[in-house]
Design a protein around this motif. Structure first.
Motif, PDB file in Angstrom:
ATOM      1  N   ILE A   1      11.368   2.709   6.385  1.00  0.00           N
ATOM      2  CA  ILE A   1      11.824   3.780   5.500  1.00  0.00           C
ATOM      3  C   ILE A   1      10.608   4.365   4.785  1.00  0.00           C
ATOM      4  CG2 ILE A   1      13.230   4.357   3.467  1.00  0.00           C
ATOM      5  CD1 ILE A   1      13.925   1.024   4.826  1.00  0.00           C
ATOM      6  N   VAL A   2      10.455   5.672   4.800  1.00  0.00           N
ATOM      7  CA  VAL A   2       9.424   6.347   4.015  1.00  0.00           C
ATOM      8  C   VAL A   2      10.123   7.126   2.903  1.00  0.00           C
ATOM      9  CG1 VAL A   2       7.572   8.056   4.038  1.00  0.00           C
ATOM     10  CG2 VAL A   2       7.885   6.527   6.002  1.00  0.00           C
ATOM     11  N   PRO A   3      10.025   6.648   1.653  1.00  0.00           N
ATOM     12  CA  PRO A   3      10.632   7.391   0.544  1.00  0.00           C
ATOM     13  C   PRO A   3       9.845   8.679   0.284  1.00  0.00           C
ATOM     14  CG  PRO A   3      10.125   5.116  -0.081  1.00  0.00           C
ATOM     15  CD  PRO A   3       9.400   5.405   1.177  1.00  0.00           C
ATOM     16  N   ARG A   4      10.535   9.721  -0.170  1.00  0.00           N
ATOM     17  CA  ARG A   4       9.894  11.021  -0.381  1.00  0.00           C
ATOM     18  C   ARG A   4      10.487  11.699  -1.608  1.00  0.00           C
ATOM     19  NH1 ARG A   4       7.793  15.446   3.239  1.00  0.00           N
ATOM     20  NH2 ARG A   4       8.403  17.415   2.271  1.00  0.00           N
ATOM     21  N   GLY A   5       9.619  12.223  -2.460  1.00  0.00           N
ATOM     22  CA  GLY A   5      10.066  13.035  -3.587  1.00  0.00           C
ATOM     23  C   GLY A   5      10.096  14.489  -3.148  1.00  0.00           C
ATOM     24  N   ALA A   6       9.215  15.313  -3.749  1.00  0.00           N
ATOM     25  CA  ALA A   6       9.178  16.728  -3.380  1.00  0.00           C
ATOM     26  C   ALA A   6       8.185  16.992  -2.246  1.00  0.00           C
ATOM     27  CB  ALA A   6       8.808  17.569  -4.593  1.00  0.00           C
ATOM     28  N   GLY A   7       7.456  15.962  -1.853  1.00  0.00           N
ATOM     29  CA  GLY A   7       6.501  16.157  -0.748  1.00  0.00           C
ATOM     30  C   GLY A   7       5.243  16.901  -1.156  1.00  0.00           C
ATOM     31  N   THR A   8       4.901  16.862  -2.461  1.00  0.00           N
ATOM     32  CA  THR A   8       3.697  17.566  -2.926  1.00  0.00           C
ATOM     33  C   THR A   8       2.474  16.657  -2.970  1.00  0.00           C
ATOM     34  OG1 THR A   8       4.376  17.091  -5.194  1.00  0.00           O
ATOM     35  CG2 THR A   8       4.962  19.250  -4.318  1.00  0.00           C
ATOM     36  N   GLY A   9       2.653  15.388  -2.613  1.00  0.00           N
ATOM     37  CA  GLY A   9       1.544  14.416  -2.656  1.00  0.00           C
ATOM     38  C   GLY A   9       0.377  14.847  -1.782  1.00  0.00           C
ATOM     39  N   LEU A  10      -0.822  14.410  -2.144  1.00  0.00           N
ATOM     40  CA  LEU A  10      -2.029  14.895  -1.468  1.00  0.00           C
ATOM     41  C   LEU A  10      -2.731  13.823  -0.639  1.00  0.00           C
ATOM     42  CD1 LEU A  10      -3.397  17.097  -4.375  1.00  0.00           C
ATOM     43  CD2 LEU A  10      -2.505  17.916  -2.184  1.00  0.00           C
ATOM     44  N   SER A  11      -2.150  12.625  -0.531  1.00  0.00           N
ATOM     45  CA  SER A  11      -2.824  11.569   0.225  1.00  0.00           C
ATOM     46  C   SER A  11      -1.986  11.065   1.401  1.00  0.00           C
ATOM     47  CB  SER A  11      -3.196  10.414  -0.710  1.00  0.00           C
ATOM     48  OG  SER A  11      -2.050   9.896  -1.347  1.00  0.00           O
ATOM     49  N   GLY A  12      -0.919  11.783   1.742  1.00  0.00           N
ATOM     50  CA  GLY A  12      -0.123  11.388   2.908  1.00  0.00           C
ATOM     51  C   GLY A  12       0.809  10.217   2.649  1.00  0.00           C
ATOM     52  N   GLY A  13       1.086   9.927   1.385  1.00  0.00           N
ATOM     53  CA  GLY A  13       1.973   8.808   1.048  1.00  0.00           C
ATOM     54  C   GLY A  13       3.381   8.997   1.600  1.00  0.00           C
ATOM     55  N   ALA A  14       3.811  10.250   1.791  1.00  0.00           N
ATOM     56  CA  ALA A  14       5.164  10.510   2.294  1.00  0.00           C
ATOM     57  C   ALA A  14       5.159  10.929   3.761  1.00  0.00           C
ATOM     58  CB  ALA A  14       5.856  11.562   1.431  1.00  0.00           C
ATOM     59  N   MET A  15       4.044  10.694   4.458  1.00  0.00           N
ATOM     60  CA  MET A  15       4.011  11.026   5.885  1.00  0.00           C
ATOM     61  C   MET A  15       4.964  10.101   6.648  1.00  0.00           C
ATOM     62  SD  MET A  15       0.862  11.293   8.532  1.00  0.00           S
ATOM     63  CE  MET A  15       1.269   9.892   9.553  1.00  0.00           C
ATOM     64  N   PRO A  16       5.853  10.658   7.472  1.00  0.00           N
ATOM     65  CA  PRO A  16       6.837   9.832   8.178  1.00  0.00           C
ATOM     66  C   PRO A  16       6.192   8.923   9.217  1.00  0.00           C
ATOM     67  CG  PRO A  16       7.470  12.150   8.185  1.00  0.00           C
ATOM     68  CD  PRO A  16       6.051  12.083   7.723  1.00  0.00           C
ATOM     69  N   VAL A  17       6.965   7.943   9.675  1.00  0.00           N
ATOM     70  CA  VAL A  17       6.573   7.171  10.855  1.00  0.00           C
ATOM     71  C   VAL A  17       7.605   7.483  11.941  1.00  0.00           C
ATOM     72  CG1 VAL A  17       5.361   5.340   9.618  1.00  0.00           C
ATOM     73  CG2 VAL A  17       7.814   5.129  10.016  1.00  0.00           C
TER      74      VAL A  17
END
Lengths: 498, 498
Positions: free
Chosen positions: A79-95
């Motif tokens: 599971i990749v949790p995601r907020g608004a997807g504005t992060g700049l380090s790829g923390g919400a990049m899917p697998v």
């Protein structure tokens, strides 16, 4: 920013089985699985890396979050949790073999308690929406990342987001009192409390900034701050970057904690001025913005002290905002530095490192030398008061080798930060971007401790796998480390923790 | 405060083997094993519970700490870390089959950095000694537990110690930047950093207040605070405890953060006045002490605002300290409340709970009712600004049943704190004293999370076993819990985590 390892392929049959299972726990409008629907979720603000997830879950309440996590646990789906997807380090990049769990539909403000000065909100509430909801009580939510109009509190918690005013008012960590979250097992746990102190281990602090690896936020109670009745900003020019950096130290040494203390170099000022017409001195080598807020008499007194210190530190020109419109105009350039970069360069790469304040001048000189070495321009805008640098590396991805050079340049800047006693991220997180730099920052024992705590919350390693904490195998390959021992010692430990 | 379970006996042969092993890693003067020598270590400040350890190790440096922990790991010997032994919840109480590891011999101040305003010290440095060493730079270490003349920074970190000035300057957590520690495996790990932010999980916060269960501190870097040039204190009398409690809320609502904001009820004032001659109004139902510190003009302005608010809140008398001697005199009663209790009662039991500030009046009324119910006197002294209560239950252990009644009374006070949205400890920790109250404060999932993190650091559970975090079995027996489910659910989980 090395490319993440290739995802193993997933069979159509398994994908169908997972989607079918999720359909049993989510209403139809809360589950996206066609490529057309999942495409917008393929990356976050670090757009260089993209990956389609197998599905996107958009639960509307905590029960659904629990059900989704239990379903994923059963089927062993990452599971990749995601907020608004504005992060700049790829923390919400899917697998590829996993789902994205977006909290976008949980966007209700549960309560504003003006007396206790707290707001209780769902994770999908936008940062700025909290302040808007509290405005009638003359209160606001202090942390203000540049993306505050879009980013959500769930994502802010995951990244321990900062902002221009964090020098005085603290990071997300200092403004969140309580988090309700769901673990990978589907257990609901409350961390922290609204009481002045909490018994038990301080798991709230470890959760904030854990980049979605320990659980999914379903509710948060945040601190609200009384709106200052006045804010004014001093803009000072310097004919030398080092002198500007020293002035930052001088302001702090004089015992003041400005509401904001930001610096831009000439490249940045020239980049933004045509774009926003903020009235910046484009001949100056560096511009400092130094803000005071509070009661009118306090602000007047502090502004005159700031002015005096900046003059003594060698400012060549000083302007003080006369009204709110002018204050906003002075800030507009700083706040629009990133979009402005797109006007003068086909591509840019925004770095994020933190150094002890007294090393500012030294590290800036170092970055200048690196710009020469890598033959790339670099615009420096940063939260100078916090020692949080945001060098913008300008490049053209269409020129062969420039992207790779920009990456190497960025990594070298982070090495410089570590060598100066700083850290590889101030507020953007590690994500997929800085896994190798983590190996440089921390010893094998320290990374083993991170891995052990991650496993305590998520033994099957399903929540946001391969983000934020490198495996010891990876560090062994990378071969650099903080102290002695290097490659061999990482490899040795990797047998236990890798 | 239930008696800890009976320790399993240890054979003389095993004891000899352990001592022999420790002798190979410690010089003779760093190891105590005769009963005469270990007797002083049989308890900490919670003297109701005593247990001789099998030996006491007093390492002189980090290498020896590592060696002791590795030896204990090999022989599976439990370790109870100990600072100065001033703790009040039994956190340093020995176990029969284990050793005490005292950091008393590691008492060197490593460095004072006046520019960065930090001190780097070994764990056995006394709290007050840091301020003494920094005094020539006009700096001091802000957290000031009552025991500050004796207690050490290692113990302060273990308990997240507070003090009178923590309302304005924060707890230990907010004043420690970096900790170097040794894990149960003998690995040296650094947590936190002197940089403004740190990458990776925030393990420093989880370590501070972990009561010696995650590792042994070998070095800490703490923040130093500029000494205020002036401090003055307002002493206000109230003819009603509830009115005094409301005045506390009024001061905070007026936007002030006093350097200290303390309250004593009539029982406390009458108890200490003959002892210290502080000039307390012993006819008042409650006395508030409200301090301002900073630059002289700021202090004068704040003192007059405090005065105005306290008058409006119904103070019947107000005095302001005229000089430093008078300020110290006003504080002397508050600081000596515990020893003074010994003059009017054969025994006393000091509780420690925290509640939201606005519930002060309600909880004080509740404590009064409980005093009636349990037929025991209770003196209330507390950090009112933090909502941190320290009810002193007065009793006579020689009267049959009084100790047990005092214990029940104390537990009922903590239940009252939890019900008011507060917590069962403000600054004294859980230790062996409040394990049952932990079951009341937290859900089974929350306690399971604490246990999982403890195991991440110490899989063999050798560091300070059976302290601070109750087993789920214990909670199942205790049978109370925060939400629904109770006994059964705790028992169910106990199979996995107990």
């Amino acid at each position: 920013m090395n490319a993440p390892s290739q995802e193993p392929p997933i069979t159509a049959e398994r994908q169908r089985a997972i989607v079918a299972e999720l359909r049993t726990v989510l209403p139809p409008h809360c589950l996206l699985s066609s490529e057309e629907d999942t495409r917008p979720y393929e990356c976050d603000g670090l757009t260089a890396f993209r990956q389609l997830p197998l599905a996107v879950a958009l639960p509307e309440n905590e029960e659904q979050v629990v059900a989704v996590l239990k379903a994923c646990r059963k089927l062993q789906v990452p599971i990749v949790p995601r907020g608004a997807g504005t992060g700049l380090s790829g923390g919400a990049m899917p697998v590829a073999e996993g789902i994205v769990l977006s909290t976008a539909k949980m966007s209700r403000i549960v309560a504003i308690d003006a007396h206790a000065r707290t707001a209780t909100v769902q994770p999908g509430v936008r940062n700025l929406a909290i302040s808007e909801a509290a405005a009638s009580h003359q209160l606001y939510y202090a942390p203000d990342p540049s993306s505050q109009i879009a980013c959500t509190i769930g994502g802010n918690i995951a990244e321990n987001a900062g902002g221009v005013h964090c020098l005085k008012y603290g990071l997300t960590l200092h403004n969140v009192l309580r988090v309700r979250m769901v673990t990978a097992d589907g257990d609901v746990v409350e961390l922290g409390s609204t009481a002045p102190d909490a018994a038990g281990l301080d798991l709230l602090a470890v959760f904030i900034g854990s980049e979605g690896m320990l659980g999914v936020v379903t509710e948060a109670t945040v601190k609200l701050t009384p709106k200052p009745s006045l804010a004014r900003v001093v803009m000072a020019s310097f004919d030398d970057v080092v002198r500007g950096a020293d002035a930052v130290a001088d302001v702090i040494s004089a015992g003041m904690i400005p509401a904001g203390l930001e610096m831009m170099d000439r490249t940045s000022a020239r980049m933004v001025e045509p774009f926003v017409c903020a009235g910046y001195d484009t001949d100056a080598a560096a511009i400092l913005l130094c803000e005071s807020d509070g009661l009118p008499e306090e602000v007047e007194e502090e502004i005159s002290r700031m002015r005096a210190v900046l003059e003594r530190s060698g400012a060549t020109a000083i302007a003080v905002s006369r009204d709110e419109a002018e204050r906003m105009r002075f800030w507009s350039g700083r706040k629009n530095a990133f979009p402005a970069a797109g006007r003068i360069s086909p591509d840019y790469y925004c770095m994020d490192g933190t150094i002890p304040r007294r090393k500012l001048a030294e590290v800036l000189t170092g970055i200048e030398a690196l710009a020469q070495q890598y033959q790339l321009r670099c615009a420096n805008v940063f939260h100078a008061g916090d020692g949080n640098l945001h060098p913008l590396i300008l490049f053209d991805a269409n020129q062969p080798g420039e992207f790779e050079r920009a990456e190497k340049f960025g990594e070298a800047i982070l090495s410089l930060c570590v060598a100066a006693g700083g850290t590889i991220t101030g507020e953007h997180g590690v994500g997929v971007e800085k896994l190798d730099s983590m190996c440089e920052q921390f010893t094998v024992e320290e990374i083993a401790a991170f891995i052990a705590v991650k496993r305590a919350f998520d033994p099957a390693q399903q929540l946001n796998p391969n983000k934020a904490i490198p495996t010891l195998d990876r560090c062994a390959q990378y071969g650099k480390r903080k102290v002695d021992g290097g490659r061999f010692r990482f490899a040795q430990y990797a047998r236990h923790y890798g």
